[in-house]
Design an enzyme around this catalytic site. Sequence first.
Site, PDB file in Angstrom:
ATOM      1  N   PHE A  14      13.196   3.729  11.527  1.00  0.00           N
ATOM      2  CA  PHE A  14      11.839   3.419  10.912  1.00  0.00           C
ATOM      3  C   PHE A  14      10.890   4.700  11.029  1.00  0.00           C
ATOM      4  CE2 PHE A  14       7.535   1.981  10.994  1.00  0.00           C
ATOM      5  CZ  PHE A  14       7.566   0.933  10.250  1.00  0.00           C
ATOM      6  N   ARG A  42      -0.132   6.831   7.279  1.00  0.00           N
ATOM      7  CA  ARG A  42       0.001   7.260   5.829  1.00  0.00           C
ATOM      8  C   ARG A  42      -0.462   8.392   5.449  1.00  0.00           C
ATOM      9  NH1 ARG A  42       1.035   2.082   4.121  1.00  0.00           N
ATOM     10  NH2 ARG A  42      -0.141   0.107   4.901  1.00  0.00           N
ATOM     11  N   LYS A  69       0.748  -1.296   0.017  1.00  0.00           N
ATOM     12  CA  LYS A  69       0.140  -0.069   0.084  1.00  0.00           C
ATOM     13  C   LYS A  69       0.860   1.312  -0.037  1.00  0.00           C
ATOM     14  CE  LYS A  69      -3.424  -1.743   3.362  1.00  0.00           C
ATOM     15  NZ  LYS A  69      -4.140  -1.489   4.498  1.00  0.00           N
ATOM     16  N   GLY A  70       1.957   1.151   0.639  1.00  0.00           N
ATOM     17  CA  GLY A  70       2.967   2.451   1.034  1.00  0.00           C
ATOM     18  C   GLY A  70       2.951   3.401  -0.232  1.00  0.00           C
ATOM     19  N   ASP A  94      14.482  -0.597   1.810  1.00  0.00           N
ATOM     20  CA  ASP A  94      15.154  -1.047   3.062  1.00  0.00           C
ATOM     21  C   ASP A  94      15.977  -2.090   2.654  1.00  0.00           C
ATOM     22  OD1 ASP A  94      15.627  -0.766   5.545  1.00  0.00           O
ATOM     23  OD2 ASP A  94      13.844  -2.154   6.409  1.00  0.00           O
ATOM     24  N   GLU A 102       8.061   2.914  -5.702  1.00  0.00           N
ATOM     25  CA  GLU A 102       7.967   2.387  -4.522  1.00  0.00           C
ATOM     26  C   GLU A 102       8.196   3.282  -3.394  1.00  0.00           C
ATOM     27  OE1 GLU A 102       7.244   0.601  -2.278  1.00  0.00           O
ATOM     28  OE2 GLU A 102       8.605  -1.248  -2.219  1.00  0.00           O
TER      29      GLU A 102
HETATM   30  P1  5GP Z   1      12.553  -4.077   1.861  1.00  0.00           P
HETATM   31  O1  5GP Z   1      11.928  -5.089   1.104  1.00  0.00           O
HETATM   32  O2  5GP Z   1      13.381  -3.227   0.834  1.00  0.00           O
HETATM   33  O3  5GP Z   1      13.033  -4.273   3.135  1.00  0.00           O
HETATM   34  O4  5GP Z   1      11.232  -3.247   2.451  1.00  0.00           O
HETATM   35  C1  5GP Z   1      10.260  -2.619   1.770  1.00  0.00           C
HETATM   36  C2  5GP Z   1       9.242  -2.179   2.448  1.00  0.00           C
HETATM   37  O5  5GP Z   1       9.296  -2.488   3.823  1.00  0.00           O
HETATM   38  C3  5GP Z   1       8.607  -0.976   1.978  1.00  0.00           C
HETATM   39  O6  5GP Z   1       7.594  -1.000   0.998  1.00  0.00           O
HETATM   40  C4  5GP Z   1       7.642  -0.677   3.256  1.00  0.00           C
HETATM   41  O7  5GP Z   1       6.518  -1.153   3.190  1.00  0.00           O
HETATM   42  C5  5GP Z   1       8.574  -1.437   4.604  1.00  0.00           C
HETATM   43  N1  5GP Z   1       9.553  -0.438   5.031  1.00  0.00           N
HETATM   44  C6  5GP Z   1      10.802  -0.590   5.225  1.00  0.00           C
HETATM   45  N2  5GP Z   1      11.316   0.493   5.789  1.00  0.00           N
HETATM   46  C7  5GP Z   1      10.195   1.217   6.592  1.00  0.00           C
HETATM   47  C8  5GP Z   1      10.224   2.256   7.447  1.00  0.00           C
HETATM   48  O8  5GP Z   1      11.128   2.785   7.861  1.00  0.00           O
HETATM   49  N3  5GP Z   1       8.977   2.455   7.689  1.00  0.00           N
HETATM   50  C9  5GP Z   1       7.806   2.032   7.285  1.00  0.00           C
HETATM   51  N4  5GP Z   1       6.625   2.464   7.409  1.00  0.00           N
HETATM   52  N5  5GP Z   1       7.892   0.925   6.513  1.00  0.00           N
HETATM   53  C10 5GP Z   1       9.362   0.557   5.816  1.00  0.00           C
END
Ligand code: 5GP
Length: 191
Positions: free
Chosen positions: A160, A173, A51-52, A111, A107
């Site tokens: 975070f 959000r 959703k982000g 992370d 995106e």
């Molecule tokens: P990744 O697979 O790159 O670790 O994570 C991507 C997803 O993790 C993002 O689409 C998001 O939903 C969530 N995410 C990663 N870091 C954060 C953060 O600092 N805050 C929030 N709210 N979501 C995060």
Amino acid sequence: MSDLHPVTDIHPDIDRILISQEEINARIAELGAQISADYQGEELLLVCILKGAFVFMADLARAITVPVQTGFIAVSSYGHSTQSSGVVRIMKDLDQSVEGQNVLIVEDIVDTGLTLAYIASLLHDRHPKSLKICALTNKPQCRKKEVTIDYCGFVLPNEFVVGYGLDYQDYYRNLPYIGVLKPSRYAQSHG
Ligand code: 5GP
């Protein structure tokens, strides 16, 4: 008349703002101009990772001047945790084919890179004409899987964050900025 401005006042659960609404708007205008120049004479399929990324994509789409179509894909998130489980699952796939299309994955945050690496490989196998990635924010210190981010809005420290589409337990959000939650907010929900 009330002097309360719920949209512009800092939310009581937010410790500090990392990226203001004005900074986000200005950067999206730059990204939109750059993307429009790079795809001049072409069409583009924007693929929003739900959703982000829905807030970012709504603004980015309006900053792009070449013809765009939109697609939405939902993947499993961290659930109620702030740590990546490393497990990526498709909850909702695209409604359309990407074959022969210029695809730009949109995106909110990169992370560990696991989500994007998975989605990029999935879409690559469907034979798009081109495939690029646009991420509003990037936390490069947390990478577990290398991904090439073609268009990046902001680099963030290893914290975070919430707001502008990013959630904690599906809240925050709708904040128009990106900020860090107060530690007491985590303590409450874990206690
Ligand atoms: P990744 O697979 O790159 O670790 O994570 C991507 C997803 O993790 C993002 O689409 C998001 O939903 C969530 N995410 C990663 N870091 C954060 C953060 O600092 N805050 C929030 N709210 N979501 C995060």
